[in-house]
Scaffold this active site. Sequence first.
Site, PDB file in Angstrom:
ATOM      1  N   GLU A 143       3.173  34.699 101.818  1.00 22.63           N
ATOM      2  CA  GLU A 143       2.900  33.583 102.714  1.00 22.63           C
ATOM      3  C   GLU A 143       3.695  32.371 102.224  1.00 22.63           C
ATOM      4  OE1 GLU A 143      -0.906  31.003 104.404  1.00 22.63           O
ATOM      5  OE2 GLU A 143      -1.193  32.402 102.750  1.00 22.63           O
ATOM      6  N   HIS A 233      -3.594  32.959 110.236  1.00 24.10           N
ATOM      7  CA  HIS A 233      -4.789  32.121 110.475  1.00 24.10           C
ATOM      8  C   HIS A 233      -4.620  31.185 111.674  1.00 24.10           C
ATOM      9  CE1 HIS A 233      -2.535  29.442 107.843  1.00 24.10           C
ATOM     10  NE2 HIS A 233      -2.955  30.008 106.735  1.00 24.10           N
ATOM     11  N   ASP A 270     -15.187  32.044 108.664  1.00 25.07           N
ATOM     12  CA  ASP A 270     -16.098  31.677 107.572  1.00 25.07           C
ATOM     13  C   ASP A 270     -17.038  30.540 107.965  1.00 25.07           C
ATOM     14  OD1 ASP A 270     -14.287  29.623 107.665  1.00 25.07           O
ATOM     15  OD2 ASP A 270     -13.798  29.638 105.535  1.00 25.07           O
ATOM     16  N   GLY A 271     -16.961  30.097 109.237  1.00 33.21           N
ATOM     17  CA  GLY A 271     -17.796  28.997 109.687  1.00 33.21           C
ATOM     18  C   GLY A 271     -17.257  27.638 109.299  1.00 33.21           C
ATOM     19  N   ASP A 295      -8.619  35.156 103.725  1.00 35.48           N
ATOM     20  CA  ASP A 295      -7.791  34.116 103.116  1.00 35.48           C
ATOM     21  C   ASP A 295      -8.476  33.606 101.843  1.00 35.48           C
ATOM     22  OD1 ASP A 295      -5.549  32.519 102.824  1.00 35.48           O
ATOM     23  OD2 ASP A 295      -6.280  30.922 104.141  1.00 35.48           O
ATOM     24  N   LEU A 329      -8.073  21.813 103.486  1.00 36.72           N
ATOM     25  CA  LEU A 329      -8.625  23.128 103.168  1.00 36.72           C
ATOM     26  C   LEU A 329      -7.547  24.005 102.545  1.00 36.72           C
ATOM     27  CD1 LEU A 329     -10.775  23.821 106.362  1.00 36.72           C
ATOM     28  CD2 LEU A 329     -11.631  23.477 104.039  1.00 36.72           C
ATOM     29  N   SER A 330      -7.934  24.851 101.609  1.00 37.62           N
ATOM     30  CA  SER A 330      -6.932  25.649 100.877  1.00 37.62           C
ATOM     31  C   SER A 330      -7.399  27.078 100.717  1.00 37.62           C
ATOM     32  CB  SER A 330      -6.709  25.032  99.492  1.00 37.62           C
ATOM     33  OG  SER A 330      -7.929  25.041  98.771  1.00 37.62           O
ATOM     34  N   GLY A 331      -7.640  27.731 101.848  1.00 34.84           N
ATOM     35  CA  GLY A 331      -8.157  29.090 101.754  1.00 34.84           C
ATOM     36  C   GLY A 331      -9.671  29.048 101.690  1.00 34.84           C
TER      37      GLY A 331
END
Length: 405
Positions: A143, A233, A270-271, A295, A329-331
Site C-alpha cells: 500500500e 478502503h 469497524d464502526g 486494515d 485515522l491510521s488503520g
Amino acid sequence: MPSNGSVSDAPITQFINCRILKEHTLQREDLWVRDGRILDPEKLFFDEQGYADRQLDCGGAILAPGFIDVQLNGGYGVDFSTPSEDPGAGVAFVAKKILEHGVTSFCPTLVTSPPSVYHKVLPEVKVQSGGVHGAGVLGVHLEGPFISLEKKGAHPEQFLRTFGGSGGVNPLLEVYGGLDNVSMVTLAPELAGSQSVVEELSQRGVTVSLGHSVANLSQAEEAVQQGASFITHLFNAMLPFHHRDPGIVGLLTSDRIPAGRSVFYGMIADGIHTNPAALRIAHRAHPAGLVLVTDAIMAMGLPPGRHTLGQQVIEIQGLHAYVAGTTTLSGSIATMDMCVRHFQQASGCSVPEALEAASLHPAQLLGISHQKGSLEYGCDADLVLMDDQMVLEATYISGVEVWRK
C-alpha cells in the site's frame, strides 16, 4: 483401514448437524472433507462406495468458508512495515493469532516505507499454505508509496514516490526490489505514468488497487480498463463523492467497466472509519463487490497507548487509532469477526451476504475462488464454525481444527 483405498488412503471427515453456506444461502447439509478438500458425497457414495471415517457434530451451528483479509498491517505488537531481525517470524506470529478471529488466509500489508524496508522485508515474507501454525499467506499487499500527497493519510510524506518518466514497473522494482510474493499494489491512478504500471502489474498477475488518491472518475475508469480491480478502503483517503464528478466512488455504478470484469472495494466495517449510512449506500449500490478488510495495525490486540505503524507513531484511544498528536485515522484495531458482525448489523444484509463479504468476494478479487472462499466441491476445506450471532466457535484449515473457543 482406509474407507476407499481405490481412490485415496486419506481418512474422510463428515461434518454433520450444521448449516453450510452454499449458493448464497444457509443450507442444512453435511460437509465431507478428504485430503484438505471438500468432497462431492455423490461421487464418494456411488463411484467409490466410500463412507466417513469420522463424524464431527456441529450442534446446529453455521459452517462457512474461512475469512480472507487482504489488508492487514500487523497486530499483537507486530508491525509488518517495521523491519526486524526475522520479518517472517513476525508474520507467522500474527498468522497464528488471527486464527481465533476466523481468518484462514491473508495478505500481509506494508504501508509506505523507504526502499531499505521493502528490500529487507519482502524477501522474507513467502506465499505459503495455512495450517495449525497459522493462516495462509496469499502474498504481500503493498500500500504505497506511489500514492497522492493530498490523501496520504497516515503514510509518511517523506517516502512518497512518483512513477517518473521511465514507464512500466521499473520504478516499482527499484523501490520494492522485486515483485515476488506480491499479490496486490495500491496506487493513485492520477499519478503520471500510472497507466503503463497498472497494465504491466495486471499482466504479471498482481492485483492493482486504487487508493490514497484524488483521482476523478475518468482517471479511475481508465485504470480499471488497464486492469485495476480493487478500491482500497472505499471513502477513506479519497475525494468525497460529488454529484458532478463522483471520483473513485463512482466506479461502484460506472457503465465503463469492461464486459466480464468486476470492480471490488474494501470497507473497514469497524464502526469508526465508515458511517453506517455510507456502508449501506455502498452495499446497496454494488453488493457483489464489497470486500471486508480490517486494515488492522500492530495495536490490534494491545491495550490503549502509543505504538508504531511503519515510520509513524500511533496513539490508541478506545477503538480509535490516530497518528499521534492528530485526529488522522491510521488503520484500525478491529478483528475480522468484529467487522463481519458490524457489517451485518449496520447494513441490514443477510448473514450469508456478510459472510461472503469476508470470504467469497476477496477470493474472487484475487482470482482464487476455485480454491478458497467457497464450500463448493473441490475447494480447500478452510472453515469457520459459528453461532447464529456469528460468534466464532472454531476455525479449520484443510479440514483440520486449528483453533477452538
